[in-house]
Scaffold this motif. Structure first.
Motif, PDB file in Angstrom:
ATOM      1  N   ARG A   2     -44.838  -2.376 -74.456  1.00 10.23           N
ATOM      2  CA  ARG A   2     -44.029  -2.774 -75.585  1.00 10.23           C
ATOM      3  C   ARG A   2     -44.623  -4.034 -76.178  1.00 10.23           C
ATOM      4  NH1 ARG A   2     -41.830   1.942 -76.407  1.00 10.23           N
ATOM      5  NH2 ARG A   2     -40.259   2.544 -74.909  1.00 10.23           N
ATOM      6  N   THR A   4     -44.579  -7.101 -79.524  1.00 11.35           N
ATOM      7  CA  THR A   4     -43.638  -8.011 -80.169  1.00 11.35           C
ATOM      8  C   THR A   4     -43.953  -8.098 -81.638  1.00 11.35           C
ATOM      9  OG1 THR A   4     -45.015  -9.953 -79.803  1.00 11.35           O
ATOM     10  CG2 THR A   4     -43.437  -9.377 -78.066  1.00 11.35           C
ATOM     11  N   ASP A 261     -43.911  -0.234 -80.997  1.00  5.75           N
ATOM     12  CA  ASP A 261     -42.800  -1.158 -81.256  1.00  5.75           C
ATOM     13  C   ASP A 261     -43.229  -2.392 -82.060  1.00  5.75           C
ATOM     14  OD1 ASP A 261     -42.263   0.543 -78.981  1.00  5.75           O
ATOM     15  OD2 ASP A 261     -40.445  -0.621 -78.657  1.00  5.75           O
ATOM     16  N   TRP A 296     -38.625   8.611 -78.566  1.00  7.91           N
ATOM     17  CA  TRP A 296     -38.712   7.255 -79.137  1.00  7.91           C
ATOM     18  C   TRP A 296     -38.116   7.231 -80.537  1.00  7.91           C
ATOM     19  CZ3 TRP A 296     -41.009   4.998 -83.384  1.00  7.91           C
ATOM     20  CH2 TRP A 296     -41.232   3.622 -83.345  1.00  7.91           C
ATOM     21  N   ARG A 312     -38.615 -10.315 -81.140  1.00  7.54           N
ATOM     22  CA  ARG A 312     -39.245  -9.241 -80.381  1.00  7.54           C
ATOM     23  C   ARG A 312     -38.431  -7.957 -80.521  1.00  7.54           C
ATOM     24  NH1 ARG A 312     -41.160 -12.127 -74.685  1.00  7.54           N
ATOM     25  NH2 ARG A 312     -42.440 -13.747 -75.666  1.00  7.54           N
ATOM     26  N   THR A 314     -37.828  -4.052 -79.470  1.00  6.83           N
ATOM     27  CA  THR A 314     -38.084  -3.040 -78.445  1.00  6.83           C
ATOM     28  C   THR A 314     -37.189  -1.844 -78.704  1.00  6.83           C
ATOM     29  OG1 THR A 314     -38.595  -4.757 -76.812  1.00  6.83           O
ATOM     30  CG2 THR A 314     -38.145  -2.534 -75.976  1.00  6.83           C
TER      31      THR A 314
END
Length: 317
Positions: A2, A4, A261, A296, A312, A314
Motif C-alpha cells: 500500500r 501513500t 492506492d 479492490w 495516506r 488505503t
C-alpha cells in the motif's frame, strides 16, 4: 503493498479546514462510474470476479493483436447477458473500410446492446485500409450515425512512440471538435502508469490548451511486480516505468502484490485541489489480477477506504 498520497497543501486548499473530507469526496467521484478492462477470453469463460462487478459496470473488451471481431462480439454479448455494459475496442488500422466499420458497429449495437466503444489507432505499422488514425475514423461520418451513445478515445500523458507532441495536440483538438460538432459525449482514457505526477501535469497542460473532454485515468490492477513489468514493457508505458524499475530492485517488493492506492490518492488530491480538473472516473487494468482487482474496486466504490490526517489513502483489501 500500500502506498501513500499527500493531501492538498494549505495553499492549494485555500486553508479549508476539512481537507480529509474533500479528499474523500474526490475519491468517491473517481469511483462513481469506475470501469475495468477484460480480455475476450476472460469474458467468455466467466473469469472469477466477473460476477462480482456491479450491474452496468462499463467493461472494456481488449482487442488483442491476434483477436477477431467475432470473438469480441461474442464477449460483448456475454457481458451484456451478465448485466454489464460492454465497451469493445475498435482499432483504426485494422479496419478495412468505412462499410466494414459501419457493419461491425451495427452488429455491436443491435446484437450486444453496445452503447459506447474505445476507439484507438492500433499498433499495426501499416493500416489495412484507409484509416491510419482515430481522426481518420472521426472524419468518415460513421461513428455519429452508428447508434452509439458515447465514445472513448486514447489520452497520452507520457507521449506516444509514433507521434510527437504537436501531432498529439492536433489530434486532441480534433477529438474536441468532433465532440462539439456531433454532441456525442467523448472521454479520454489513458494507459496505466506508475507515477501520477506526469499525468496530473498533463491534465493541467491540455486543459490550458483548450481540452474540454473528461479524462478517465488508467490504474494498474492488484497484481504482482512481475506482471506489472511484463505488461509495462509490452504496452510501451512511458517515463513512469523508471519508477517501477526502481521499486522492483528490492527482491522483497518484487515478491509482493501491488495495489494502486498511492496513485489513486494523488489523483484524488489533485481533483480536490482544483475544481476545474477534468479527471472523471478511474479505469482499471487488471493485468492478470482480475479477481483481486474487482475486489479492490468494489471496496473503493463502497467507500471502504481509510484516510489518515497526513493524507495516506488505503483501500480495504
Amino acid at each position: 503493498m500500500r502506498g501513500t498520497a499527500k493531501l492538498p497543501t494549505k495553499a492549494q486548499t485555500g486553508e479549508r479546514p476539512d481537507a480529509v473530507s474533500a479528499l474523500r469526496t474526490s475519491l468517491a467521484a473517481l469511483a462513481a462510474d469506475l470501469s475495468i478492462e477484460v480480455t475476450p477470453k476472460e469474458a467468455l469463460r466467466g473469469a472469477a470476479g466477473l460476477g462480482e462487478l456491479p450491474p452496468r459496470t462499463r467493461t472494456f473488451i481488449t482487442r488483442l493483436p491476434k483477436g477477431s471481431f467475432e470473438e469480441t462480439l461474442a464477449a460483448a454479448m456475454r457481458l451484456r447477458a451478465c448485466g454489464l455494459n460492454p465497451v469493445p475496442h475498435f482499432t483504426a488500422r485494422t479496419t478495412a473500410d468505412a462499410t466494414t466499420l459501419a457493419r461491425r458497429l451495427d452488429r455491436m449495437v443491435v446484437e450486444a446492446g453496445v452503447e459506447e466503444i474505445l476507439l484507438v489507432a492500433g499498433s499495426n505499422d501499416r493500416p489495412e485500409g484507409p484509416f491510419a488514425s482515430t481522426i481518420d475514423i472521426l472524419k468518415c461520418g460513421v461513428i455519429e450515425s452508428s447508434g452509439l451513445r458515447a465514445l472513448n478515445v486514447a489520452g497520452h500523458p507520457e507521449g506516444h512512440p509514433q507521434a510527437n507532441e504537436a501531432e498529439l495536440h492536433r489530434a486532441l483538438d480534433a477529438k474536441n471538435e468532433f465532440a462539439a460538432r456531433t454532441g456525442m459525449p467523448v472521454a479520454l482514457v489513458t494507459q496505466f502508469f506508475f507515477d501520477a505526477a506526469p499525468v496530473i501535469a498533463w491534465e493541467e497542460r491540455i486543459r490550458v490548451l483548450g481540452n474540454k473532454l473528461p479524462i478517465d485515468p488508467g490504474l494498474h490492477g492488484v497484481t504482482g511486480m512481475t506482471s506489472l513489468m511484463k505488461h509495462a514493457l509490452a504496452c510501451g508505458v512511458g517515463a513512469s516505468v523508471k519508477v517501477l524499475a526502481q521499486r522492483s530492485g528490492n527482491l522483497l517488493q518484487f515478491a509482493q502484490i501491488h495495489a494502486p492506492d498511492a496513485m489513486l490518492g494523488e489523483l484524488a488530491a489533485a481533483k480536490a485541489a482544483d475544481a476545474s480538473s477534468m479527471f472523471r472516473n478511474v479505469h482499471m487494468f487488471p493485468l492478470g489480477g482480475f479477481e483481486r482487482t474487482v475486489a479492490w474496486a468494489n471496496s473503493l466504490r463502497q467507500g471502504r477506504i481509510s484516510v489518515t490526517p497526513e493524507g495516506r489513502v488505503t483501500v480495504a483489501a
